[in-house]
Design a protein around this motif. Structure first.
Motif, PDB file in Angstrom:
ATOM      1  N   LYS A 118       1.041  -1.207   0.077  1.00 34.69           N
ATOM      2  CA  LYS A 118      -0.055  -0.066   0.075  1.00 34.69           C
ATOM      3  C   LYS A 118       0.798   1.242  -0.175  1.00 34.69           C
ATOM      4  O   LYS A 118       0.503   2.261  -0.823  1.00 34.69           O
ATOM      5  CB  LYS A 118      -0.885  -0.239   1.168  1.00 34.69           C
ATOM      6  CG  LYS A 118      -2.084  -0.814   1.075  1.00 34.69           C
ATOM      7  CD  LYS A 118      -3.092  -1.057   2.366  1.00 34.69           C
ATOM      8  CE  LYS A 118      -4.242  -2.129   2.267  1.00 34.69           C
ATOM      9  NZ  LYS A 118      -4.957  -2.046   3.403  1.00 34.69           N
ATOM     10  N   SER A 119       1.910   1.453   0.759  1.00 38.73           N
ATOM     11  CA  SER A 119       2.695   2.405   0.741  1.00 38.73           C
ATOM     12  C   SER A 119       3.576   2.614  -0.516  1.00 38.73           C
ATOM     13  O   SER A 119       3.738   3.723  -1.032  1.00 38.73           O
ATOM     14  CB  SER A 119       4.074   1.942   1.813  1.00 38.73           C
ATOM     15  OG  SER A 119       3.161   2.251   3.296  1.00 38.73           O
ATOM     16  N   ALA A 120       3.857   1.636  -1.162  1.00 39.52           N
ATOM     17  CA  ALA A 120       4.672   1.582  -2.419  1.00 39.52           C
ATOM     18  C   ALA A 120       3.584   2.065  -3.336  1.00 39.52           C
ATOM     19  O   ALA A 120       4.070   2.880  -4.317  1.00 39.52           O
ATOM     20  CB  ALA A 120       5.032   0.221  -2.834  1.00 39.52           C
ATOM     21  N   LEU A 121       2.474   1.676  -3.475  1.00 41.20           N
ATOM     22  CA  LEU A 121       1.539   1.967  -4.392  1.00 41.20           C
ATOM     23  C   LEU A 121       1.134   3.591  -4.336  1.00 41.20           C
ATOM     24  O   LEU A 121       1.044   4.313  -5.347  1.00 41.20           O
ATOM     25  CB  LEU A 121       0.179   1.305  -4.107  1.00 41.20           C
ATOM     26  CG  LEU A 121      -1.141   1.656  -5.226  1.00 41.20           C
ATOM     27  CD1 LEU A 121      -0.572   1.426  -6.637  1.00 41.20           C
ATOM     28  CD2 LEU A 121      -2.340   0.862  -5.072  1.00 41.20           C
ATOM     29  N   ARG A 123       3.412   5.888  -3.193  1.00 46.76           N
ATOM     30  CA  ARG A 123       4.383   6.592  -3.747  1.00 46.76           C
ATOM     31  C   ARG A 123       4.589   6.483  -5.205  1.00 46.76           C
ATOM     32  O   ARG A 123       4.753   7.461  -5.700  1.00 46.76           O
ATOM     33  CB  ARG A 123       5.836   5.777  -3.001  1.00 46.76           C
ATOM     34  CG  ARG A 123       5.907   6.423  -1.571  1.00 46.76           C
ATOM     35  CD  ARG A 123       7.414   6.176  -1.381  1.00 46.76           C
ATOM     36  NE  ARG A 123       7.605   6.101   0.158  1.00 46.76           N
ATOM     37  CZ  ARG A 123       8.116   6.882   0.835  1.00 46.76           C
ATOM     38  NH1 ARG A 123       8.133   8.359   0.293  1.00 46.76           N
ATOM     39  NH2 ARG A 123       8.111   7.196   2.238  1.00 46.76           N
ATOM     40  N   PHE A 124       4.254   5.185  -5.760  1.00 46.11           N
ATOM     41  CA  PHE A 124       3.982   4.981  -7.113  1.00 46.11           C
ATOM     42  C   PHE A 124       3.346   6.088  -7.959  1.00 46.11           C
ATOM     43  O   PHE A 124       3.559   6.847  -8.928  1.00 46.11           O
ATOM     44  CB  PHE A 124       4.006   3.626  -7.894  1.00 46.11           C
ATOM     45  CG  PHE A 124       5.313   2.866  -7.746  1.00 46.11           C
ATOM     46  CD1 PHE A 124       6.516   3.302  -8.258  1.00 46.11           C
ATOM     47  CD2 PHE A 124       5.185   1.777  -6.899  1.00 46.11           C
ATOM     48  CE1 PHE A 124       7.691   2.377  -8.026  1.00 46.11           C
ATOM     49  CE2 PHE A 124       6.388   0.863  -6.975  1.00 46.11           C
ATOM     50  CZ  PHE A 124       7.504   1.203  -7.458  1.00 46.11           C
ATOM     51  N   ASP A 125       2.145   6.115  -7.500  1.00 49.96           N
ATOM     52  CA  ASP A 125       0.984   7.030  -7.781  1.00 49.96           C
ATOM     53  C   ASP A 125       1.585   8.490  -7.760  1.00 49.96           C
ATOM     54  O   ASP A 125       1.098   9.242  -8.535  1.00 49.96           O
ATOM     55  CB  ASP A 125      -0.292   6.927  -6.930  1.00 49.96           C
ATOM     56  CG  ASP A 125      -1.133   5.704  -7.163  1.00 49.96           C
ATOM     57  OD1 ASP A 125      -0.968   5.384  -8.548  1.00 49.96           O
ATOM     58  OD2 ASP A 125      -1.847   5.055  -6.423  1.00 49.96           O
ATOM     59  N   VAL A 145       4.039   0.700 -14.933  1.00 52.82           N
ATOM     60  CA  VAL A 145       4.265  -0.770 -14.703  1.00 52.82           C
ATOM     61  C   VAL A 145       4.483  -1.189 -13.278  1.00 52.82           C
ATOM     62  O   VAL A 145       3.566  -2.210 -12.900  1.00 52.82           O
ATOM     63  CB  VAL A 145       5.604  -1.225 -15.220  1.00 52.82           C
ATOM     64  CG1 VAL A 145       6.135  -2.659 -15.168  1.00 52.82           C
ATOM     65  CG2 VAL A 145       5.691  -0.952 -16.917  1.00 52.82           C
ATOM     66  N   LEU A 146       4.896  -0.683 -12.265  1.00 55.66           N
ATOM     67  CA  LEU A 146       5.167  -1.007 -11.127  1.00 55.66           C
ATOM     68  C   LEU A 146       3.710  -0.730 -10.235  1.00 55.66           C
ATOM     69  O   LEU A 146       3.341  -1.463  -9.236  1.00 55.66           O
ATOM     70  CB  LEU A 146       6.291  -0.347 -10.341  1.00 55.66           C
ATOM     71  CG  LEU A 146       7.566  -0.829 -10.785  1.00 55.66           C
ATOM     72  CD1 LEU A 146       8.900   0.132 -10.679  1.00 55.66           C
ATOM     73  CD2 LEU A 146       7.927  -2.343 -10.358  1.00 55.66           C
ATOM     74  N   ILE A 147       2.810   0.324 -10.625  1.00 52.16           N
ATOM     75  CA  ILE A 147       1.726   0.440  -9.934  1.00 52.16           C
ATOM     76  C   ILE A 147       0.897  -0.687 -10.456  1.00 52.16           C
ATOM     77  O   ILE A 147      -0.034  -1.300  -9.499  1.00 52.16           O
ATOM     78  CB  ILE A 147       0.812   1.626 -10.782  1.00 52.16           C
ATOM     79  CG1 ILE A 147       1.694   2.868 -10.011  1.00 52.16           C
ATOM     80  CG2 ILE A 147      -0.526   1.706 -10.371  1.00 52.16           C
ATOM     81  CD1 ILE A 147       0.972   4.256 -10.673  1.00 52.16           C
ATOM     82  N   ALA A 162      -4.184  -4.217 -16.428  1.00 55.45           N
ATOM     83  CA  ALA A 162      -4.555  -3.437 -17.410  1.00 55.45           C
ATOM     84  C   ALA A 162      -3.668  -1.990 -17.335  1.00 55.45           C
ATOM     85  O   ALA A 162      -3.068  -1.394 -18.190  1.00 55.45           O
ATOM     86  CB  ALA A 162      -6.121  -2.937 -17.330  1.00 55.45           C
ATOM     87  N   GLN A 163      -3.362  -1.831 -16.367  1.00 50.12           N
ATOM     88  CA  GLN A 163      -2.148  -0.913 -16.049  1.00 50.12           C
ATOM     89  C   GLN A 163      -0.978  -1.072 -16.715  1.00 50.12           C
ATOM     90  O   GLN A 163      -0.299  -0.210 -17.409  1.00 50.12           O
ATOM     91  CB  GLN A 163      -1.950  -0.553 -14.582  1.00 50.12           C
ATOM     92  CG  GLN A 163      -0.991   0.695 -14.073  1.00 50.12           C
ATOM     93  CD  GLN A 163      -1.785   1.773 -13.858  1.00 50.12           C
ATOM     94  OE1 GLN A 163      -2.844   1.801 -13.160  1.00 50.12           O
ATOM     95  NE2 GLN A 163      -1.321   3.048 -14.352  1.00 50.12           N
ATOM     96  N   ILE A 164      -0.407  -2.205 -16.784  1.00 48.98           N
ATOM     97  CA  ILE A 164       0.761  -2.608 -17.386  1.00 48.98           C
ATOM     98  C   ILE A 164       0.920  -2.523 -18.719  1.00 48.98           C
ATOM     99  O   ILE A 164       1.522  -2.002 -19.649  1.00 48.98           O
ATOM    100  CB  ILE A 164       1.431  -3.935 -16.817  1.00 48.98           C
ATOM    101  CG1 ILE A 164       1.739  -3.843 -15.485  1.00 48.98           C
ATOM    102  CG2 ILE A 164       2.727  -4.157 -17.797  1.00 48.98           C
ATOM    103  CD1 ILE A 164       2.207  -5.088 -14.877  1.00 48.98           C
ATOM    104  N   GLU A 165      -0.423  -2.877 -19.142  1.00 52.66           N
ATOM    105  CA  GLU A 165      -0.797  -3.053 -20.821  1.00 52.66           C
ATOM    106  C   GLU A 165      -0.710  -1.529 -21.295  1.00 52.66           C
ATOM    107  O   GLU A 165      -0.304  -1.061 -22.354  1.00 52.66           O
ATOM    108  CB  GLU A 165      -2.121  -3.776 -21.100  1.00 52.66           C
ATOM    109  CG  GLU A 165      -2.556  -3.548 -22.582  1.00 52.66           C
ATOM    110  CD  GLU A 165      -1.577  -4.124 -23.594  1.00 52.66           C
ATOM    111  OE1 GLU A 165      -1.348  -3.701 -24.463  1.00 52.66           O
ATOM    112  OE2 GLU A 165      -1.079  -5.137 -23.115  1.00 52.66           O
ATOM    113  N   ALA A 166      -1.600  -0.496 -20.400  1.00 51.05           N
ATOM    114  CA  ALA A 166      -1.471   0.907 -20.754  1.00 51.05           C
ATOM    115  C   ALA A 166       0.240   1.215 -20.826  1.00 51.05           C
ATOM    116  O   ALA A 166       0.391   2.239 -21.833  1.00 51.05           O
ATOM    117  CB  ALA A 166      -2.169   1.773 -19.949  1.00 51.05           C
ATOM    118  N   ALA A 167       0.913   1.105 -19.870  1.00 54.44           N
ATOM    119  CA  ALA A 167       2.291   1.396 -19.902  1.00 54.44           C
ATOM    120  C   ALA A 167       3.042   1.059 -20.913  1.00 54.44           C
ATOM    121  O   ALA A 167       3.975   1.686 -21.794  1.00 54.44           O
ATOM    122  CB  ALA A 167       2.964   1.013 -18.602  1.00 54.44           C
TER     123      ALA A 167
END
Length: 263
Positions: A118-121, A123-125, A145-147, A162-167
């Motif tokens: 959750k913390s990583a997400l 920060r990535f956001d 990608v890491l999100i 889906a997030q990685i596909e968009a990246a």
């Protein structure tokens, strides 16, 4: 005239130090991409006194960021976190959004490696939002990608994929081969984690081809591990064994801290 000559000499000295420092940072970045970790750390150690002596805050931000990434690849997470905190402080002292975004990404990596998803997400956001505000597309791509990877670890598998596909689509659009390779590797691995090996294997094969083309050996190890899982799921035991042994061979050559335990 004498005072002018002194100022000119001082300026020349500063520029010489900055140029040498920049060159060493470039050498370190190149070694990092090619998994030459010891050579990269040595270049950074040589660059740091130059940067500190002349107050080169922008160069120090890059130096700490690169060193933090090297420690992440080695699994030295406390050192990784400390370096990225230092990079963030330098970036904020300069009001430099690019290096601030990169430092936030590094701190997110440290949270990710600690299992604090959750913390990583978060920060990535934050990193991607900063990139969007300042047009930093190439910095945003690996963080998108890491999100996706964080979302999968939080059991949001389809949203993560889906997030990685968009990246990946964005990486192809801007010609970012490293970002494309990373997105293929990550999407393929997430599909194998979901027991969707038939869908994941072609993506992993594409990621491996790109990793070999650009010389990203560390990523070759983890992709080969995913491909071994695909072969195992399909009952191709000999192929699975060959793939995982090759993955371990590359991991031992590039540092077991990144994906050795997984293999």
């Amino acid at each position: 005239p004498i005072e002018a000559d002194v100022h000119a000499s001082l300026a020349a000295g500063i520029f010489a130090a900055r140029d040498r420092c920049r060159a060493l940072l470039g050498i370190a970045a190149g070694h990092r991409l090619l998994t030459g970790f010891d050579a990269a750390l040595a270049a950074l150690a040589e660059a740091e006194p130059l940067a500190r002596a002349d107050g080169l805050a922008r160069e120090l931000a890059e130096l700490h960021y690169t060193r933090g990434n090297l420690y992440f690849s080695r699994g030295e997470i406390a050192a990784c976190r400390a370096e990225h905190h230092a990079a963030l402080a330098c970036a904020r002292s300069l009001s430099d959004p690019m290096w601030e975004a990169r430092a936030l990404s590094g701190l997110a990596d440290a949270d990710y490696a600690d299992g604090r998803m959750k913390s990583a997400l978060a920060r990535f956001d934050q990193c991607v939002e900063l990139c969007a505000a300042h047009g930093l597309t190439r910095v945003a791509i690996p963080n998108q990608v890491l999100i996706g990877f964080c979302r999968a670890h939080l059991m949001e598998f389809d949203a993560g994929i889906a997030q990685i596909e968009a990246a990946r689509a964005l990486a192809v659009q801007v010609g970012d081969r490293h970002g494309e390779m990373m997105s293929l590797e990550s999407q393929g691995l997430l599909l194998t984690f979901c027991d969707r090996h038939v869908d994941g294997e072609p993506l992993l094969l594409g990621g491996l081809a790109l990793a070999e083309t650009i010389g990203a050996r560390r990523f070759q190890a983890i992709v080969r591990g995913g491909l071994a899982a695909c072969a195992l799921a399909a009952g191709r035991m000999r192929e699975a064994r060959e793939r995982i042994e090759r993955a371990l061979e590359v991991a031992r050559a590039t540092g077991m801290g990144f994906c050795g335990p997984l293999a």
